[in-house]
Design an enzyme around this catalytic site. Sequence first.
Site, PDB file in Angstrom:
ATOM      1  N   CYS A 338       0.831  -1.208   0.000  1.00  0.00           N
ATOM      2  CA  CYS A 338       0.000   0.000   0.000  1.00  0.00           C
ATOM      3  C   CYS A 338       0.867   1.261   0.000  1.00  0.00           C
ATOM      4  O   CYS A 338       1.492   1.568  -0.996  1.00  0.00           O
ATOM      5  CB  CYS A 338      -1.006  -0.023   1.149  1.00  0.00           C
ATOM      6  SG  CYS A 338      -2.388   1.130   0.882  1.00  0.00           S
ATOM      7  N   HIS A 444      -3.795  -5.222   1.089  1.00  0.00           N
ATOM      8  CA  HIS A 444      -3.487  -5.586   2.469  1.00  0.00           C
ATOM      9  C   HIS A 444      -3.907  -7.035   2.706  1.00  0.00           C
ATOM     10  O   HIS A 444      -4.904  -7.507   2.154  1.00  0.00           O
ATOM     11  CB  HIS A 444      -4.248  -4.692   3.446  1.00  0.00           C
ATOM     12  CG  HIS A 444      -3.791  -3.283   3.482  1.00  0.00           C
ATOM     13  ND1 HIS A 444      -2.587  -2.902   4.013  1.00  0.00           N
ATOM     14  CD2 HIS A 444      -4.385  -2.135   3.052  1.00  0.00           C
ATOM     15  CE1 HIS A 444      -2.449  -1.584   3.924  1.00  0.00           C
ATOM     16  NE2 HIS A 444      -3.529  -1.098   3.334  1.00  0.00           N
TER      17      HIS A 444
END
Length: 513
Positions: A338, A444
């Site tokens: 991310c 994630h």
Amino acid sequence: MTKKLARTLMIQGTASDVGKSWITAALCRIFTQDGWRTAPFKSQNMSLNSYVTRDGKEIGRAQGMQADACGIEATTDMNPILLKPTREMASQVVVHGKPLREYEAREYRDHYLPLAGGIVRDALARLRDSHDIVVLEGAGSPAEINLKDRDIVNMRMAAWADAPVLLVADIDRGGVFASIVGTLELLEPEERERIGGFIINKFRGDVSLLQPGLEWLERRTGKPVLGVLPYLPGLALEEEDSLSLQSPVRTSETAACLDVAVVKLPRMSNFTDADPLRHESGVRLRFVERLEEWGEPDVVILPGSKNTAEDLRWLREQGLAGLALRHVERGGRLVGLCGGYEMLGDRLLDADGVESEHKETAGLGLFPFQIAFGLEKKTVRVEGTARMNGAALPIDGYEIHMGVLEPLGRLEQPFLVRTRGSALSPEPEGARTADGRVWGTFIHGVFHNDSFRTAWLNEARADAGLEPIPAEDALRFRALREQAFNRLADHARAHLDMDSIYRLAGLDRGVMP
């Protein structure tokens, strides 16, 4: 006939990181095992460790974990307000899973908290309407006298919920009796009345040596100690607070292990992405934030960040960016997750000041793309495949980001994903170098996928001259996590006075719901 609302029970603590989240999860699993329809609730959570619900909304990670302990889908009613710190004295305020805006601390306290009370009460009412018991979790300490007049998460929440309170204290910190008595002294008389008993957590040693202190505490306060929970190591469950990273991480017992270094960014988010690596045999996982801690890692992970540009600047100021690039030049492995993935491109653009006051920040230049931060946050669960060694390995996870990737050249993209449950064709995601040693993704939880994680670890182990993980020895993390819930519940049953806790909660332990 008026429908009967769910009973309530609240877990509060004498401080942050005393174990409130895990004790809440333990009671959620116990009540669920005993046949009660159970739900967790935390009115306001401040955390950079978040979770995406099935409908693409963002809540605190701990409430997602606690919903899993109950065996139910998480909803935003379980954590209606989430505060995500963006910089000193400011946070992004997420209401029912969607960003509202960024507030300075004083502005939030003076102008938004008066409105927030109605939001959290309505959320709790909906949970109580569809469950038998709701287990509430407080935040920090209920005795912060400078915050009590606008409290929506501790004693005022307990009053709104008409909930008895179990006060948790961490004996591993020291000063456990002072912290309990001091907390009680700073509560109003009606707040003290709500305290149904104490739980002393993280005890090590012979509990009989503690007994004189427990007896003194009960005489001094007139309230019972409802259990002393021994320290429980190696539990494969998410921590609520990044303070937990100050504790030693698990190190493989074998001499030959893969050394994995996670850079501990100042605004690190979703640090639980690395959790499965904590439980892998033959892996040494550590968090580094200083040059002297770097060592000679086999793998470096740049985790998520709530403020990518500021954390990238910090990375350079600390000299860690240079070490990471030299690590790559020498053939080392680097993963960006991310925000860490966003750092791997050519530049970060933030014309509207969404995350940072810096309009443009140079990236690490490992991939030809730029990131433009927009006003809309993407929060979605995803599923698909990862291409590795010619195989398509199944993956799922979730995305939470405001950055939009714009390619500036050809990208080799190792993932094919779509919104979970969607009938649409999957789309390429992520970036990878030709040799596969450097890659990044917005996903994630990618390491929570067992087959992908094992294949990736075996590639890294081969680079380090280590034997691969045999298929029969591969970690099954999700099964381990489910076992952890049961282990936690068994631990709590063995050391808590569950008969008294049931009575406090107003449930008849001898009657099946």
